[in-house]
Enzyme design. Structure first.
Site, short mmCIF file in Angstrom:
data_model
loop_
_atom_site.label_atom_id
_atom_site.label_comp_id
_atom_site.label_asym_id
_atom_site.label_seq_id
_atom_site.Cartn_x
_atom_site.Cartn_y
_atom_site.Cartn_z
N GLY A 56 0.84 -1.19 -0.03
CA GLY A 56 0.01 0.06 -0.03
C GLY A 56 0.69 1.21 -0.09
CB VAL A 92 0.67 4.28 4.60
CG1 VAL A 92 1.28 4.49 6.01
CG2 VAL A 92 -0.46 5.00 4.43
CB ALA A 93 3.48 -0.06 3.34
NE ARG A 124 -13.16 7.26 14.93
CZ ARG A 124 -12.13 7.29 14.51
NH1 ARG A 124 -11.74 7.81 13.19
NH2 ARG A 124 -11.03 6.97 15.23
CG ASN A 139 -10.35 -1.75 10.12
OD1 ASN A 139 -9.58 -2.30 9.29
ND2 ASN A 139 -11.17 -0.79 9.64
N GLY A 189 -3.19 1.66 11.16
CA GLY A 189 -4.39 1.62 10.49
C GLY A 189 -5.32 2.13 11.23
CG HIS A 234 -5.50 9.34 14.61
ND1 HIS A 234 -4.73 10.39 14.38
CD2 HIS A 234 -5.36 8.65 13.44
CE1 HIS A 234 -4.59 10.67 13.06
NE2 HIS A 234 -4.96 9.57 12.45
#
Length: 334
Positions: free
Chosen positions: A15, A17-18, A99, A106, A131, A191
């Protein structure tokens, strides 16, 4: 460079971000210029082809500190004996999704990963959940790992350093001073758009920030709101979520956790022990000082009425998130 390599596992390795994260880890930005690393890249089977491209690029960089690259879709192989796990991958929020829907999607992912970590990772493994929603994802992974009684709960953390860095930047911009001079910043909570950037104790080059910026509305409204809404502003501007800054914050948070802050404050999302009225067991952003791959929550800070209200808003939000997750995972929260 005679140190044994540190085994670092990164999920969602194909991905974006990685991609912003892996090359910096391999270059020594996270663990230091003398620390070799072994990178374990983990992703789902459909991402293996793209991940092989990432492997080729890592090889082509010829990083002296990178001793080995393992790419796999097998979670047991990915987490076996790992010393650092960066849980980057999460199911993204679909257009129009709330959300809380993302939480439900998840919960089982992070429960499964936490269980594998709990059974197979190095007992001293440090786990940083990137994540989103990272606080509750970290709590779920932590609870799943606890079933195996090998890895302490305090070895799990959520990425609150991005909010911390955003607040540092706003203070530097407001005062016209270098960001490196900003010290003693506290960031509290989740967050999410409720996160509380608290500069009541902050100094810049030794000068009190509340004295430099003598405007209570700026501290209570502008700073807090800018940090809270920064992710949305980035998405609106570039059409993509924050990626490079999230990766950089993950590097910062893990580096400080691993190497220590030498008495300076930073922010981590860590399991609460009841400090500052935050219920024990919540993964919550606190000001911390790190040393010897451990941390302590900064003690004894005054909590005024505004701070109390902001902390309590975050407690309520995180408690509500867990109430959504608990029925889905009765084996962890029963």
């Amino acid at each position: 460079m005679n140190q044994a390599p540190v085994r670092v596992t990164v999920t969602g390795a194909a991905g974006r971000v990685a991609y912003a994260l892996l090359f910096r880890i391999a270059s020594g930005d996270m663990l230091g210029a003398d620390q070799p690393v072994q990178l374990v890249l983990f992703d789902l089977p459909h991402a293996m082809k793209a991940m092989q491209g990432v492997v080729m690029e890592l090889e082509d960089c010829a990083f002296p500190l990178l001793t080995e690259i393992i790419a796999t879709d097998d979670p047991v192989l990915a987490f076996s004996d790992t010393q650092i796990a960066l849980l980057v991958s999460a199911r993204p929020r679909a257009v129009g999704a709330e959300r809380l829907e993302v939480l439900a999607d998840n919960a089982k992912i992070f429960a499964a990963q936490g269980a594998v970590i709990g059974r197979h990772a190095n007992p001293d493994c440090k786990v940083l959940v990137v994540g989103n929603p990272c606080n509750t994802n970290a709590c779920v992974a932590m609870k799943a790992a606890q079933k195996f009684s090998r890895i302490p709960a305090r070895n799990f953390a959520a990425l609150l350093r991005l909010d911390h860095n955003r607040a540092l930047a706003q203070l530097a911009l407001k005062t016209g001073r270098p960001v490196g001079g900003v010290k003693r910043l506290a960031v509290w909570g989740n967050h999410s758009p409720t996160v509380y950037a608290d500069d009541r104790f902050t100094t810049i080059d030794g000068d009190s920030v509340p004295a430099i910026i003598d405007n209570i509305a700026w501290h209570h409204d502008t700073l807090v709101r800018t940090v809270d809404k920064r992710g949305e502003a980035i998405l609106a501007a570039r059409g993509l979520y924050a990626e490079a800054s999230a990766a950089s914050a993950a590097i910062d948070q893990m580096r400080d956790w691993w190497l220590g802050t030498r008495g300076e404050w930073t922010t981590m999302g860590v399991v609460s022990d009841g400090a500052y009225g935050v219920p024990a067991g919540l993964v919550f952003g606190f000001p911390v000082i790190t040393d010897c791959r451990d941390y302590r929550i900064v003690p004894g800070l005054a909590v005024d009425a505004f701070a109390r209200g902001m902390i309590d808003v975050n407690v309520r939000e995180l408690t509500a998130e867990l109430e959504i997750v608990k029925p889905l995972l009765p084996e962890l929260f029963g």
